[in-house]
Write a protein that holds these residues in place. Structure first.
Motif, PDB file in Angstrom:
ATOM      1  N   TRP A 120       0.799  -1.229   0.000  1.00  0.00           N
ATOM      2  CA  TRP A 120       0.000   0.000   0.000  1.00  0.00           C
ATOM      3  C   TRP A 120       0.828   1.274   0.000  1.00  0.00           C
ATOM      4  CZ3 TRP A 120      -4.713   0.680  -1.408  1.00  0.00           C
ATOM      5  CH2 TRP A 120      -5.643  -0.370  -1.304  1.00  0.00           C
ATOM      6  N   ILE A 121       2.109   1.197   0.222  1.00  0.00           N
ATOM      7  CA  ILE A 121       2.911   2.420   0.325  1.00  0.00           C
ATOM      8  C   ILE A 121       2.846   3.240  -0.954  1.00  0.00           C
ATOM      9  CG2 ILE A 121       5.276   3.293   0.493  1.00  0.00           C
ATOM     10  CD1 ILE A 121       5.821   1.121   2.586  1.00  0.00           C
ATOM     11  N   GLU A 122       3.148   2.643  -2.081  1.00  0.00           N
ATOM     12  CA  GLU A 122       3.159   3.400  -3.347  1.00  0.00           C
ATOM     13  C   GLU A 122       1.776   3.873  -3.771  1.00  0.00           C
ATOM     14  OE1 GLU A 122       4.752   3.015  -7.976  1.00  0.00           O
ATOM     15  OE2 GLU A 122       5.282   1.495  -6.486  1.00  0.00           O
ATOM     16  N   PRO A 123       0.730   3.026  -3.712  1.00  0.00           N
ATOM     17  CA  PRO A 123      -0.610   3.509  -4.090  1.00  0.00           C
ATOM     18  C   PRO A 123      -1.077   4.705  -3.269  1.00  0.00           C
ATOM     19  CG  PRO A 123      -0.597   1.120  -4.055  1.00  0.00           C
ATOM     20  CD  PRO A 123       0.715   1.562  -3.475  1.00  0.00           C
ATOM     21  N   LEU A 124      -0.767   4.731  -1.973  1.00  0.00           N
ATOM     22  CA  LEU A 124      -1.185   5.867  -1.145  1.00  0.00           C
ATOM     23  C   LEU A 124      -0.399   7.127  -1.476  1.00  0.00           C
ATOM     24  CD1 LEU A 124      -1.849   4.312   2.375  1.00  0.00           C
ATOM     25  CD2 LEU A 124      -3.487   4.944   0.605  1.00  0.00           C
ATOM     26  N   ILE A 125       0.867   6.962  -1.838  1.00  0.00           N
ATOM     27  CA  ILE A 125       1.652   8.121  -2.281  1.00  0.00           C
ATOM     28  C   ILE A 125       1.067   8.678  -3.569  1.00  0.00           C
ATOM     29  CG2 ILE A 125       3.892   8.849  -3.207  1.00  0.00           C
ATOM     30  CD1 ILE A 125       5.201   6.913  -1.227  1.00  0.00           C
ATOM     31  N   VAL A 148      -1.646   9.238   6.906  1.00  0.00           N
ATOM     32  CA  VAL A 148      -1.689   7.775   6.838  1.00  0.00           C
ATOM     33  C   VAL A 148      -0.553   7.251   5.975  1.00  0.00           C
ATOM     34  CG1 VAL A 148      -3.000   5.814   5.937  1.00  0.00           C
ATOM     35  CG2 VAL A 148      -4.160   7.567   7.289  1.00  0.00           C
ATOM     36  N   SER A 149      -0.314   7.905   4.841  1.00  0.00           N
ATOM     37  CA  SER A 149       0.754   7.474   3.945  1.00  0.00           C
ATOM     38  C   SER A 149       2.113   7.512   4.630  1.00  0.00           C
ATOM     39  CB  SER A 149       0.769   8.364   2.693  1.00  0.00           C
ATOM     40  OG  SER A 149       1.791   7.981   1.807  1.00  0.00           O
ATOM     41  N   GLU A 150       2.378   8.581   5.364  1.00  0.00           N
ATOM     42  CA  GLU A 150       3.660   8.725   6.059  1.00  0.00           C
ATOM     43  C   GLU A 150       3.798   7.711   7.190  1.00  0.00           C
ATOM     44  OE1 GLU A 150       3.533  12.768   7.271  1.00  0.00           O
ATOM     45  OE2 GLU A 150       4.182  13.561   5.328  1.00  0.00           O
TER      46      GLU A 150
END
Length: 229
Positions: A120-125, A148-150
């Protein structure tokens, strides 16, 4: 300049203190990083990782609700509950049934959490870039999703330190297919794009709840193990 309606501003003023409080409570240092957590006990680290996951789930749920209220027309609410959009983590080997979860090892519980976090890290960025293009997107929504992303990156650090402590494996990496991750680069029709973004937030909220549940199950197992020792 982004224009925000008065009711949105009042909503932000009411809710922002809780978000700010949450962000100051995370991690082993004031910045929410787990990079110095190797010196604390395994039990304490697990508690902090669980607390981290709880806050991520809570804020992601608030973000999803706010997005729905702002951008999803009421007649389309039913459609959001249908299987028109596939969650990006559907292809991951994550246990889903109660029997599967009960049978997997502590090691696989941690692997599952790490796979979800890293997926999920890249999609949220990418979602941050998408939200910046929305007209009149409330600052509250943008700030929540950014937070949330951070914090998801910080949670990744915490889980990997926990893996090193519990399993003595050093840093662990997991493989997942980048092609299965939803890409925001395409430019579909506006409503379809909004629905996809909403589905992404909704799917992440469900996965954030899984992360929290898996970590709490791990804590229960560890506590039970100590009590039986």
């Amino acid at each position: 300049t982004r224009l925000i309606k008065m009711d949105q501003s009042v909503w932000a003023l009411v809710l922002w203190p809780s978000l700010l409080t949450a962000s100051t409570m995370l991690g082993c240092r004031d910045d929410g990083s787990f990079s110095r957590s190797t010196s604390i006990s395994q039990e304490k680290l697990l508690e902090r990782v669980i607390h981290h996951a709880e806050l991520i789930y809570r804020v992601s749920e608030e973000s999803c609700t706010l997005f729905e209220e702002m951008f999803i027309p009421f007649p389309m609410h039913l459609q959001t509950n249908q299987a028109a959009y596939t969650c990006i983590t559907k292809t991951l080997p994550i246990p889903s049934s109660r029997s599967e979860i009960q049978q997997i090892s502590d090691k696989w519980l941690l692997h599952s959490v790490l796979m979800l976090v890293q997926s999920w890290i890249e999609p949220l960025i990418n979602l941050q870039t998408t939200l910046d293009r929305y007209d009149n997107a409330p600052e509250m929504l943008i700030n929540k999703t950014k937070w949330v992303s951070e914090k998801l990156i910080s949670l990744e650090q915490g889980v990997m330190v926990l893996i090193k402590k519990m399993l003595e494996e050093g840093m662990l990496t997991t493989d997942y297919n980048d092609e299965d991750v939803f890409q925001h680069g395409a430019q579909p029709e506006m409503m379809d794009s909004v629905m996809r973004d909403y589905n992404l937030l909704s799917c992440f909220t469900k996965d954030a709840h899984k992360m929290e549940a898996f970590l709490k199950l791990l804590k229960y197992r560890q506590t039970d193990k100590y009590n039986c020792a």
